[in-house]
Design an enzyme around this catalytic site. Structure first.
Site, PDB file in Angstrom:
ATOM      1  N   SER A  54       0.839  -1.199   0.000  1.00 15.13           N
ATOM      2  CA  SER A  54       0.000   0.000   0.000  1.00 15.13           C
ATOM      3  C   SER A  54       0.870   1.244   0.000  1.00 15.13           C
ATOM      4  O   SER A  54       1.812   1.341   0.789  1.00 15.13           O
ATOM      5  CB  SER A  54      -0.911   0.027   1.229  1.00 15.13           C
ATOM      6  OG  SER A  54      -1.606   1.268   1.286  1.00 15.13           O
ATOM      7  N   VAL A  59       7.269   2.781   4.158  1.00 12.37           N
ATOM      8  CA  VAL A  59       8.218   2.022   3.342  1.00 12.37           C
ATOM      9  C   VAL A  59       7.792   2.026   1.878  1.00 12.37           C
ATOM     10  O   VAL A  59       8.612   2.254   0.981  1.00 12.37           O
ATOM     11  CB  VAL A  59       8.385   0.582   3.879  1.00 12.37           C
ATOM     12  CG1 VAL A  59       9.274  -0.245   2.969  1.00 12.37           C
ATOM     13  CG2 VAL A  59       8.951   0.608   5.287  1.00 12.37           C
ATOM     14  N   CYS A  60       6.513   1.812   1.613  1.00 10.25           N
ATOM     15  CA  CYS A  60       6.020   1.805   0.232  1.00 10.25           C
ATOM     16  C   CYS A  60       6.164   3.185  -0.404  1.00 10.25           C
ATOM     17  O   CYS A  60       6.527   3.309  -1.577  1.00 10.25           O
ATOM     18  CB  CYS A  60       4.562   1.353   0.183  1.00 10.25           C
ATOM     19  SG  CYS A  60       4.301  -0.342   0.750  1.00 10.25           S
ATOM     20  N   ALA A  61       5.881   4.211   0.370  1.00 11.70           N
ATOM     21  CA  ALA A  61       6.012   5.579  -0.137  1.00 11.70           C
ATOM     22  C   ALA A  61       7.469   5.879  -0.473  1.00 11.70           C
ATOM     23  O   ALA A  61       7.775   6.437  -1.530  1.00 11.70           O
ATOM     24  CB  ALA A  61       5.465   6.569   0.881  1.00 11.70           C
TER      25      ALA A  61
END
Length: 178
Positions: A54, A59-61
């Site tokens: 997501s 971390v994904c960002a």
């Protein structure tokens, strides 16, 4: 069955496990404007498919921002970040974060991508979203690099992924000889 980890706990992956050398399954994901983006298959250029659970996590960002910066440096390649986020949330993220050098695609409708590439979390607290993974597909549509991150909460090995992208965009081989 393939696995990954979430905070050290084993999480099983569902779907069709693909390997380096396989033809990349052709799947459509939903763009932030609700159009469709095709990933996989032969596209005449390298494809980098960055898979995240997501965009609404740190971390994904961070990973998406890093690939947005690196994507600007890569010629003859497209970069698509795939998650289960709704297209509207993906659009808002891209606007807020200034993401302009890659596409974002949602697999929320049927989980076709997650199942075709074997990255659907089958159990654990995040069951139903995607694992963290990177696939590099060469111009002839074969998977040239695959990294399903061992720990979902950690960023991938950027150096390995970027080296694979460079190789996939500079090779003169059409991919049929392998």
């Amino acid at each position: 069955m393939a696995t990954t980890h979430l905070k050290g706990n084993v999480v099983n992956l569902a779907g069709n496990e693909v390997s380096v050398g396989d033809l990349a399954p052709i799947v459509k994901v939903v763009a932030k404007d609700l159009s469709e983006i095709q990933v996989g298959g032969e596209q005449g250029k390298a494809q980098v498919v960055v898979v995240v659970p997501s965009l609404d996590t740190a971390v994904c960002a961070a990973e998406t921002r890093r690939f947005n910066t690196e994507a600007a440096k890569v010629e003859n390649a497209s970069v698509t970040v795939v998650s289960m986020d709704l297209p509207f949330a993906m659009g808002r993220f891209c606007t807020t974060e200034g993401i302009e050098n890659l596409e974002v695609g949602s697999d929320f409708r049927n989980k076709d991508f997650a199942n075709a590439y074997g990255v659907l979390l089958a159990d654990g607290p995040l069951a139903g979203v995607t694992a963290r993974a990177i696939f590099v597909i060469n111009a002839s549509g074969k998977i040239a690099y695959k990294d399903i991150c061992n720990e979902i909460t950690e960023e991938p090995n950027y150096d390995s992924a970027l080296a694979a992208i460079k190789e996939a965009t500079t090779t003169s081989c059409c991919g049929t000889c392998q």
